[in-house]
Design an enzyme around this catalytic site. Sequence first.
Site, PDB file in Angstrom:
ATOM      1  N   PHE A 184     -24.988  34.830  75.409  1.00  0.00           N
ATOM      2  CA  PHE A 184     -24.434  33.705  74.663  1.00  0.00           C
ATOM      3  C   PHE A 184     -23.247  34.181  73.822  1.00  0.00           C
ATOM      4  O   PHE A 184     -23.327  35.177  73.123  1.00  0.00           O
ATOM      5  CB  PHE A 184     -25.523  33.113  73.755  1.00  0.00           C
ATOM      6  CG  PHE A 184     -25.012  32.014  72.864  1.00  0.00           C
ATOM      7  CD1 PHE A 184     -24.507  30.836  73.404  1.00  0.00           C
ATOM      8  CD2 PHE A 184     -25.012  32.167  71.483  1.00  0.00           C
ATOM      9  CE1 PHE A 184     -24.015  29.830  72.583  1.00  0.00           C
ATOM     10  CE2 PHE A 184     -24.528  31.165  70.660  1.00  0.00           C
ATOM     11  CZ  PHE A 184     -24.022  29.999  71.215  1.00  0.00           C
ATOM     12  N   GLN A 185     -22.151  33.483  73.919  1.00  0.00           N
ATOM     13  CA  GLN A 185     -20.921  33.790  73.197  1.00  0.00           C
ATOM     14  C   GLN A 185     -20.415  35.201  73.469  1.00  0.00           C
ATOM     15  O   GLN A 185     -19.864  35.863  72.594  1.00  0.00           O
ATOM     16  CB  GLN A 185     -21.088  33.540  71.696  1.00  0.00           C
ATOM     17  CG  GLN A 185     -21.287  32.042  71.424  1.00  0.00           C
ATOM     18  CD  GLN A 185     -21.130  31.654  69.977  1.00  0.00           C
ATOM     19  OE1 GLN A 185     -21.447  32.437  69.089  1.00  0.00           O
ATOM     20  NE2 GLN A 185     -20.664  30.437  69.748  1.00  0.00           N
ATOM     21  N   MET A 213      13.402  21.030  69.946  1.00  0.00           N
ATOM     22  CA  MET A 213      14.015  22.120  70.708  1.00  0.00           C
ATOM     23  C   MET A 213      13.891  21.858  72.210  1.00  0.00           C
ATOM     24  O   MET A 213      14.810  22.149  72.985  1.00  0.00           O
ATOM     25  CB  MET A 213      13.358  23.454  70.320  1.00  0.00           C
ATOM     26  CG  MET A 213      14.003  24.670  70.928  1.00  0.00           C
ATOM     27  SD  MET A 213      15.747  24.768  70.533  1.00  0.00           S
ATOM     28  CE  MET A 213      15.760  25.780  69.079  1.00  0.00           C
ATOM     29  N   LYS A 222     -23.365  43.301  67.578  1.00  0.00           N
ATOM     30  CA  LYS A 222     -24.225  42.891  66.474  1.00  0.00           C
ATOM     31  C   LYS A 222     -25.207  43.983  66.049  1.00  0.00           C
ATOM     32  O   LYS A 222     -25.428  44.198  64.853  1.00  0.00           O
ATOM     33  CB  LYS A 222     -24.990  41.632  66.882  1.00  0.00           C
ATOM     34  CG  LYS A 222     -25.800  41.063  65.761  1.00  0.00           C
ATOM     35  CD  LYS A 222     -26.210  39.649  66.026  1.00  0.00           C
ATOM     36  CE  LYS A 222     -26.866  39.093  64.776  1.00  0.00           C
ATOM     37  NZ  LYS A 222     -27.176  37.686  64.924  1.00  0.00           N
ATOM     38  N   GLU A 255      -9.889  29.912  63.905  1.00  0.00           N
ATOM     39  CA  GLU A 255      -9.663  31.361  63.937  1.00  0.00           C
ATOM     40  C   GLU A 255      -8.201  31.736  64.161  1.00  0.00           C
ATOM     41  O   GLU A 255      -7.733  32.774  63.698  1.00  0.00           O
ATOM     42  CB  GLU A 255     -10.522  32.030  65.012  1.00  0.00           C
ATOM     43  CG  GLU A 255     -12.007  32.108  64.677  1.00  0.00           C
ATOM     44  CD  GLU A 255     -12.783  30.871  65.106  1.00  0.00           C
ATOM     45  OE1 GLU A 255     -12.148  29.868  65.495  1.00  0.00           O
ATOM     46  OE2 GLU A 255     -14.031  30.914  65.054  1.00  0.00           O
TER      47      GLU A 255
HETATM   48  C1  LIG Z   1      13.258  29.179  69.254  1.00  0.00           C
HETATM   49  C2  LIG Z   1      13.668  30.613  69.096  1.00  0.00           C
HETATM   50  C3  LIG Z   1      15.003  30.949  69.111  1.00  0.00           C
HETATM   51  C4  LIG Z   1      15.410  32.265  68.891  1.00  0.00           C
HETATM   52  N1  LIG Z   1      16.741  32.558  68.800  1.00  0.00           N
HETATM   53  C5  LIG Z   1      17.128  33.777  68.354  1.00  0.00           C
HETATM   54  C6  LIG Z   1      18.491  34.064  68.049  1.00  0.00           C
HETATM   55  O1  LIG Z   1      19.371  33.234  68.185  1.00  0.00           O
HETATM   56  N2  LIG Z   1      18.790  35.291  67.580  1.00  0.00           N
HETATM   57  C7  LIG Z   1      17.833  36.254  67.379  1.00  0.00           C
HETATM   58  O2  LIG Z   1      18.150  37.332  66.888  1.00  0.00           O
HETATM   59  N3  LIG Z   1      16.555  36.027  67.712  1.00  0.00           N
HETATM   60  C8  LIG Z   1      16.188  34.815  68.171  1.00  0.00           C
HETATM   61  N4  LIG Z   1      14.856  34.571  68.427  1.00  0.00           N
HETATM   62  C9  LIG Z   1      13.882  35.671  68.249  1.00  0.00           C
HETATM   63  C10 LIG Z   1      13.774  36.553  69.478  1.00  0.00           C
HETATM   64  O3  LIG Z   1      12.939  35.937  70.417  1.00  0.00           O
HETATM   65  C11 LIG Z   1      13.217  37.948  69.096  1.00  0.00           C
HETATM   66  O4  LIG Z   1      11.984  37.807  68.460  1.00  0.00           O
HETATM   67  C12 LIG Z   1      14.128  38.713  68.154  1.00  0.00           C
HETATM   68  O5  LIG Z   1      15.470  38.631  68.545  1.00  0.00           O
HETATM   69  C13 LIG Z   1      13.707  40.170  68.131  1.00  0.00           C
HETATM   70  O6  LIG Z   1      14.211  40.760  66.969  1.00  0.00           O
HETATM   71  P1  LIG Z   1      14.434  42.311  66.842  1.00  0.00           P
HETATM   72  O7  LIG Z   1      15.321  42.820  67.930  1.00  0.00           O
HETATM   73  O8  LIG Z   1      14.858  42.525  65.450  1.00  0.00           O
HETATM   74  O9  LIG Z   1      13.040  42.950  67.196  1.00  0.00           O
HETATM   75  P2  LIG Z   1      11.603  43.031  66.531  1.00  0.00           P
HETATM   76  O10 LIG Z   1      10.658  42.312  67.402  1.00  0.00           O
HETATM   77  O11 LIG Z   1      11.606  42.736  65.102  1.00  0.00           O
HETATM   78  O12 LIG Z   1      11.329  44.561  66.837  1.00  0.00           O
HETATM   79  C14 LIG Z   1      11.602  45.548  65.921  1.00  0.00           C
HETATM   80  C15 LIG Z   1      12.072  46.827  66.600  1.00  0.00           C
HETATM   81  O13 LIG Z   1      12.136  47.793  65.559  1.00  0.00           O
HETATM   82  C16 LIG Z   1      11.319  48.899  65.876  1.00  0.00           C
HETATM   83  N5  LIG Z   1      10.708  49.384  64.646  1.00  0.00           N
HETATM   84  C17 LIG Z   1       9.627  48.897  64.005  1.00  0.00           C
HETATM   85  N6  LIG Z   1       9.385  49.618  62.898  1.00  0.00           N
HETATM   86  C18 LIG Z   1      10.332  50.553  62.838  1.00  0.00           C
HETATM   87  C19 LIG Z   1      10.610  51.608  61.929  1.00  0.00           C
HETATM   88  N7  LIG Z   1       9.884  51.824  60.836  1.00  0.00           N
HETATM   89  N8  LIG Z   1      11.658  52.419  62.198  1.00  0.00           N
HETATM   90  C20 LIG Z   1      12.427  52.236  63.318  1.00  0.00           C
HETATM   91  N9  LIG Z   1      12.197  51.257  64.205  1.00  0.00           N
HETATM   92  C21 LIG Z   1      11.174  50.422  63.966  1.00  0.00           C
HETATM   93  C22 LIG Z   1      10.318  48.421  66.901  1.00  0.00           C
HETATM   94  O14 LIG Z   1       9.890  49.496  67.721  1.00  0.00           O
HETATM   95  C23 LIG Z   1      11.133  47.365  67.656  1.00  0.00           C
HETATM   96  O15 LIG Z   1      11.845  47.923  68.723  1.00  0.00           O
HETATM   97  C24 LIG Z   1      14.434  33.274  68.706  1.00  0.00           C
HETATM   98  C25 LIG Z   1      13.091  32.942  68.741  1.00  0.00           C
HETATM   99  C26 LIG Z   1      12.699  31.625  68.914  1.00  0.00           C
HETATM  100  C27 LIG Z   1      11.240  31.300  68.891  1.00  0.00           C
HETATM  101  C1  LIG Z   2       2.226  26.956  71.001  1.00  0.00           C
HETATM  102  C2  LIG Z   2       3.540  26.573  71.564  1.00  0.00           C
HETATM  103  N1  LIG Z   2       3.617  25.632  72.532  1.00  0.00           N
HETATM  104  C3  LIG Z   2       4.819  25.253  73.046  1.00  0.00           C
HETATM  105  C4  LIG Z   2       5.971  25.830  72.601  1.00  0.00           C
HETATM  106  C5  LIG Z   2       7.326  25.430  73.196  1.00  0.00           C
HETATM  107  N2  LIG Z   2       8.165  24.821  72.149  1.00  0.00           N
HETATM  108  C6  LIG Z   2       9.128  25.490  71.504  1.00  0.00           C
HETATM  109  S1  LIG Z   2       9.896  24.590  70.326  1.00  0.00           S
HETATM  110  C7  LIG Z   2       8.966  23.230  70.691  1.00  0.00           C
HETATM  111  C8  LIG Z   2       9.155  21.947  69.938  1.00  0.00           C
HETATM  112  C9  LIG Z   2       8.760  22.033  68.505  1.00  0.00           C
HETATM  113  O1  LIG Z   2       8.754  20.746  67.961  1.00  0.00           O
HETATM  114  P1  LIG Z   2       8.756  20.523  66.398  1.00  0.00           P
HETATM  115  O2  LIG Z   2       7.729  21.354  65.766  1.00  0.00           O
HETATM  116  O3  LIG Z   2       8.722  19.074  66.124  1.00  0.00           O
HETATM  117  O4  LIG Z   2      10.143  21.159  65.963  1.00  0.00           O
HETATM  118  P2  LIG Z   2      11.646  20.659  66.228  1.00  0.00           P
HETATM  119  O5  LIG Z   2      12.148  21.460  67.386  1.00  0.00           O
HETATM  120  O6  LIG Z   2      11.602  19.213  66.498  1.00  0.00           O
HETATM  121  O7  LIG Z   2      12.357  21.008  64.961  1.00  0.00           O
HETATM  122  C10 LIG Z   2       8.069  23.512  71.729  1.00  0.00           C
HETATM  123  C11 LIG Z   2       7.137  22.537  72.314  1.00  0.00           C
HETATM  124  C12 LIG Z   2       5.830  26.843  71.621  1.00  0.00           C
HETATM  125  N3  LIG Z   2       6.899  27.504  71.169  1.00  0.00           N
HETATM  126  N4  LIG Z   2       4.630  27.164  71.110  1.00  0.00           N
END
Ligand SMILES: Cc1cc2nc3c(=O)[nH]c(=O)nc-3n(C[C@H](O)[C@H](O)[C@H](O)COP(=O)(O)OP(=O)(O)OC[C@H]3O[C@@H](n4cnc5c(N)ncnc54)[C@H](O)[C@@H]3O)c2cc1C
Ligand SMILES: Cc1ncc(C[n+]2csc(CCOP(=O)(O)OP(=O)(O)O)c2C)c(N)n1
Length: 595
Positions: free
Chosen positions: A137-138, A504, A187, A75
């Site tokens: 159940f469920q 990471m 249901k 799911e």
């Molecule tokens: C491993 C990892 C590393 C990351 N490193 C980075 C990084 O280096 N740099 C980075 O940028 N992010 C990074 N992120 C992502 C970060 O965690 C956030 O998800 C991201 O920065 C949020 O982006 P955003 O500010 O564009 O917001 P979003 O989450 O895209 O939010 C959108 C915003 O726009 C608004 N909005 C939506 N629709 C409209 C509309 N029609 N008109 C006006 N406003 C609207 C919403 O209200 C909201 O405030 C990383 C994520 C991971 C998993």
């Molecule tokens: C469901 C979930 N569990 C744990 C994490 C924490 N986490 C972030 S990156 C990462 C490693 C990902 O490993 P892989 O997919 O091999 O990517 P790599 O960083 O090696 O490119 C983990 C465990 C997460 N983001 N999501």
Amino acid sequence: MNMSAAEVKRAPMAQPQTTPPATPAAEPNGSEILVRCLQAEGVKYIWGYPGGSVLYIYDALYGQDSIQHVLVRHEQAAVHAADGYARATGDVGVALVTSGPGVTNAVTGIATAYMDSIPMVIITGQVPTAAIGLDAFQECDTVGITRPVVKHNFLVKDVRDLAVTIKKAFHIARTGRPGPVVIDIPKDVSLKTAPFHYPETIEMRSYNPVKKGHGGQIRKAVQLLLQAKRPYIYTGGGVVLGNAAPELRELCDLLGFPVTNTLMGLGATAASDPKFLGMLGMHGTYEANMTMQHCDVLLAVGARFDDRVIGNPKHFSQVERKIIHVDIDPSSISKRVKVDIPIVGDVKDVLQELIAQVREAQARPDKAVISAWWGQINEWRKRECLKYKPGTDVIKPQHVVQTLAELTRGQDCYITSDVGQHQMWAAQFYGFEEPRRWINSGGLGTMGVGLPYAMGIKLAKPDSDVFCITGEGSIQMCIQELSTCQQYKTPVKVISLNNRYLGMVRQWQELIYDKRYAHSYMDALPDFVKLAEAYGHVGIKIEKPSEVEPALKEMIRLKDRTVFLDVRTDPTENVWPMVQAGAGITEMLLGSEDL
Ligand SMILES: Cc1cc2nc3c(=O)[nH]c(=O)nc-3n(C[C@H](O)[C@H](O)[C@H](O)COP(=O)(O)OP(=O)(O)OC[C@H]3O[C@@H](n4cnc5c(N)ncnc54)[C@H](O)[C@@H]3O)c2cc1C
Ligand SMILES: Cc1ncc(C[n+]2csc(CCOP(=O)(O)OP(=O)(O)O)c2C)c(N)n1
Ligand SMILES: [Mg+2]
């Protein structure tokens, strides 16, 4: 299955018609009402998984062919696939799961969509109304469990409320700040009958998202922008969600200002635009972050000043700058950073108005001042912060992404990713030219999304090539969906940057935990080639840099096959630049020499 004998007897499909009905048509049951409503909403696909509480709904789906149901293998993947579809198309993604474990499995998918503001409707089965609260159940408290991770949720207790509830759900999901909406259907409600009427429009007194920005605020913003000495345009997922890339590009061209996109906003600006400084934030470019810190007027559009973007907020506020913030959600404004000119409204409307007012204004940005600012930015650019040492005998992950980018330049393709280092390399090195082509989980950072995202997109875009850039850790979180790809003939291209590490995590342990690699090593990996073949797909494994281009070309050539490319990459490679947690955005490590 919790179907009582009485329910079985009452099943409407099975009843023979001996005499003509008194009314022109028999009233539909709740399940048929649901299907009719979905049809009225133009829903083409549902990703789901059946179980006792939704069997009447499945029965109603069985009797029609305008909506295609995709049977996933878990799911969580149903919700991710519908979410990926929504991100790529802009339509509302729809998923259907059964009560109890179906719902709890779906929660990660729902939370993922919620964090990135993705429009979705998730239909969940519930135990019969009389059994709610009796540890049936469920049974689980779906409304309670999902409340913190939905834009809204409903429990439908009366079949007569069903159609209007569905109308509301789609309306809430796609308007204002988009988000997932759960409709929990017991249901018995899916079996009881009622007259069918699907409202054309819906009025909700307590829900009226603002579309148009305040004219006076926009005027103030224009004045500030035209007087700026060191302006910067910082845009995010809101521009993609609001389909406002053309307006953003027009405004940037008109003003000639530097622009950056967040991870969620990539593609809103063409990566090839010389005004584009790349992504900003934790793994953003040196120039994007330096410009963010040192600008004097910041126009933030549909971006929420995430902690991965501004780093340490105290460090960010050390430099004085005026901030204009355009966002449809008033609660996003001044949430993490205090802003000077808030503009609540839809990004498309507000940017159109901004453009009109800039065109009408007598003043123009001071060319000499802006060009001096560009001079500074170009100095920062000279650091070439994304440069990496090419591998001679080991494959560098960046090289794989760059080669893919070259091979698909100008082609109709989508790139999904999972979460980890590979996600950052995809974001940094692919160079997205258009919005909605880069599909990833930013806010929740959910490993496992990549394959279901790709699968959801491929169904809706059969002629496009859909690549999933993943890691050997992430792909294993929803790998069972390779089976769904086989069943529904959705040939996706999985590129697994296999570094044999939860890379990471390993990177953080190397830099912050003194190289204590606690449980970040991926031991006992499966033979991915055999695994792909076991699912009926093509598996390819490569280990040498010279194999990268031929393997990618072969993958692209095998258009109608799902291909799993297991790329053995350098296990020690790190993502640079990096802003460590708690540091300011200009306190970047540009490479291992900075350690
Ligand atoms: C491993 C990892 C590393 C990351 N490193 C980075 C990084 O280096 N740099 C980075 O940028 N992010 C990074 N992120 C992502 C970060 O965690 C956030 O998800 C991201 O920065 C949020 O982006 P955003 O500010 O564009 O917001 P979003 O989450 O895209 O939010 C959108 C915003 O726009 C608004 N909005 C939506 N629709 C409209 C509309 N029609 N008109 C006006 N406003 C609207 C919403 O209200 C909201 O405030 C990383 C994520 C991971 C998993
Ligand atoms: C469901 C979930 N569990 C744990 C994490 C924490 N986490 C972030 S990156 C990462 C490693 C990902 O490993 P892989 O997919 O091999 O990517 P790599 O960083 O090696 O490119 C983990 C465990 C997460 N983001 N999501
Ligand atoms: Mg890995």
